[in-house]
Design an enzyme around this catalytic site. Structure first.
Site, mmCIF file in Angstrom:
data_model
loop_
_atom_site.group_PDB
_atom_site.id
_atom_site.type_symbol
_atom_site.label_atom_id
_atom_site.label_comp_id
_atom_site.label_asym_id
_atom_site.label_seq_id
_atom_site.Cartn_x
_atom_site.Cartn_y
_atom_site.Cartn_z
ATOM 1 N N CYS A 73 0.843 -1.198 0.000
ATOM 2 C CA CYS A 73 0.000 0.000 0.000
ATOM 3 C C CYS A 73 0.872 1.240 0.000
ATOM 4 O O CYS A 73 1.548 1.514 0.970
ATOM 5 C CB CYS A 73 -0.891 0.002 1.245
ATOM 6 N N GLU A 112 -5.293 -8.667 -0.396
ATOM 7 C CA GLU A 112 -5.024 -8.640 1.050
ATOM 8 C C GLU A 112 -4.138 -7.438 1.352
ATOM 9 O O GLU A 112 -3.261 -7.092 0.566
ATOM 10 C CB GLU A 112 -4.322 -9.956 1.432
ATOM 11 N N ARG A 156 -2.960 -11.023 14.069
ATOM 12 C CA ARG A 156 -2.610 -10.385 12.802
ATOM 13 C C ARG A 156 -3.902 -10.031 12.085
ATOM 14 O O ARG A 156 -4.590 -10.895 11.546
ATOM 15 C CB ARG A 156 -1.770 -11.348 11.962
ATOM 16 N N ARG A 158 -5.903 -8.264 9.097
ATOM 17 C CA ARG A 158 -5.674 -7.845 7.715
ATOM 18 C C ARG A 158 -7.015 -7.638 7.013
ATOM 19 O O ARG A 158 -7.975 -8.375 7.243
ATOM 20 C CB ARG A 158 -4.866 -8.912 6.952
#
Length: 307
Positions: A73, A112, A156, A158
């Site tokens: 990103c 993702e 985690r 996402r």
């Protein structure tokens, strides 16, 4: 189970590929920029990914059913604000996904990214991404999923974005029952080499700052920005650029290469062909395989018509 084909963009070490192969998918094209990640990928999948996706003509990519990508990103171009909708994604790696979807029109995709993508630039970045995917004719679904809920002892979170050309009925997977989730003790190696153990001064400093001195072992702790040490019965998210002692097991040692791969749900036969620092970075950049497998299974259920 019906076979389907996919392409693996921003492939890293192949975590997303593993998830989709496990439900019957066959990879027909992969792309990855980082040479060390390509080395690990080749050792495990027998192919060296194509390089820089910005230099690959979409017409040269074989036809496929599903596009997969854990795209990096970066901030979106300011140019877009001046030149309108068509140029909003210029100069970003999302643009590469967009142009391949436009050219190849696969049945579906799964992307993702970090959870923070949804908050970046007050949510505008995420809105632009969704708007552009919908403009290509896809029905888009998105949700933040946590690896902890799918059986690995790592917190985690996402964002997962999936889209279908057909208006299929899709639901994100639900967490697995707690009794089936792995605990820290399940992923730890026995008789760990002393090279993984930290110096006494680091260990003592960590133990002095430990929030709960009587926390049951095994635990994994990490040092937050303020310098306090918080123990947990799971790992905080593995990070590519984290400091050497970012997470420690029982405040005594760093996780081994195999333990980091286990925290991401990689199989035991996954080959390690690069030094510790590189596999640490690769695990931090990768995905929790069980999360991807669960999403892949639900996507297949939604696309019953896949040939």
């Amino acid at each position: 189970m019906k076979k389907f084909t996919f392409i693996d963009l921003f492939a890293g070490i192949g975590g997303i590929r593993l998830g989709f192969e496990s439900v019957g998918g066959r990879c027909v094209f992969s792309s990855e920029f980082d040479a060390d990640a390509c080395k690990t990928y080749q050792a495990n999948f027998g192919e060296y990914p194509s390089g820089d996706i910005t230099k690959i003509n979409a017409k040269n990519i074989p036809d496929f059913d599903i596009l997969l990508g854990g795209f990096p990103c970066q901030a979106f171009s300011i140019i877009g604000k001046k030149e309108g909708f068509n140029n909003e994604t210029c100069g970003t790696l999302f643009f590469e996904i967009e142009r391949i979807l436009k050219e190849k029109k696969p049945k579906a995709f799964m992307l993702e990214n970090v959870k923070n993508l949804t908050a970046h630039d007050n949510g505008n970045t995420f809105k632009i991404i969704i708007k552009h995917l919908e403009a290509l004719g896809y029905n888009v679904h998105s949700k933040v999923l946590n690896a902890l809920d799918f059986g690995v002892p790592q917190k985690r979170e996402r964002i997962i974005i999936v889209g279908f050309l057909d208006n299929v009925k899709f639901e994100f997977p639900t967490p697995i029952c707690v009794s089936k989730r792995k605990k820290i003790g399940d992923i730890l190696e026995k008789n760990v080499d002393k090279k993984y153990y930290v110096k006494d001064e680091i260990k003592n400093s960590r133990l002095q700052r430990l929030k709960n001195k009587n926390y049951p072992k095994p635990y994994i702790s990490h040092e937050n920005m303020a310098g306090s040490i918080t123990p947990h019965p799971y790992s905080s998210a593995l990070r590519a650029g984290a400091s050497a002692n970012y997470i420690l097991i029982n405040d005594e040692r760093r996780p081994t290469e195999r333990e980091m791969l286990r925290l991401q749900g990689f199989p035991e036969n996954f080959k390690i062909v690069v030094p510790y620092g590189k596999i640490k970075k690769q695990c931090g950049n990768s995905v929790a395989v069980p999360v991807i497998r669960a999403v892949a299974a639900n996507m297949l259920n939604a696309i019953k018509g896949l040939k």
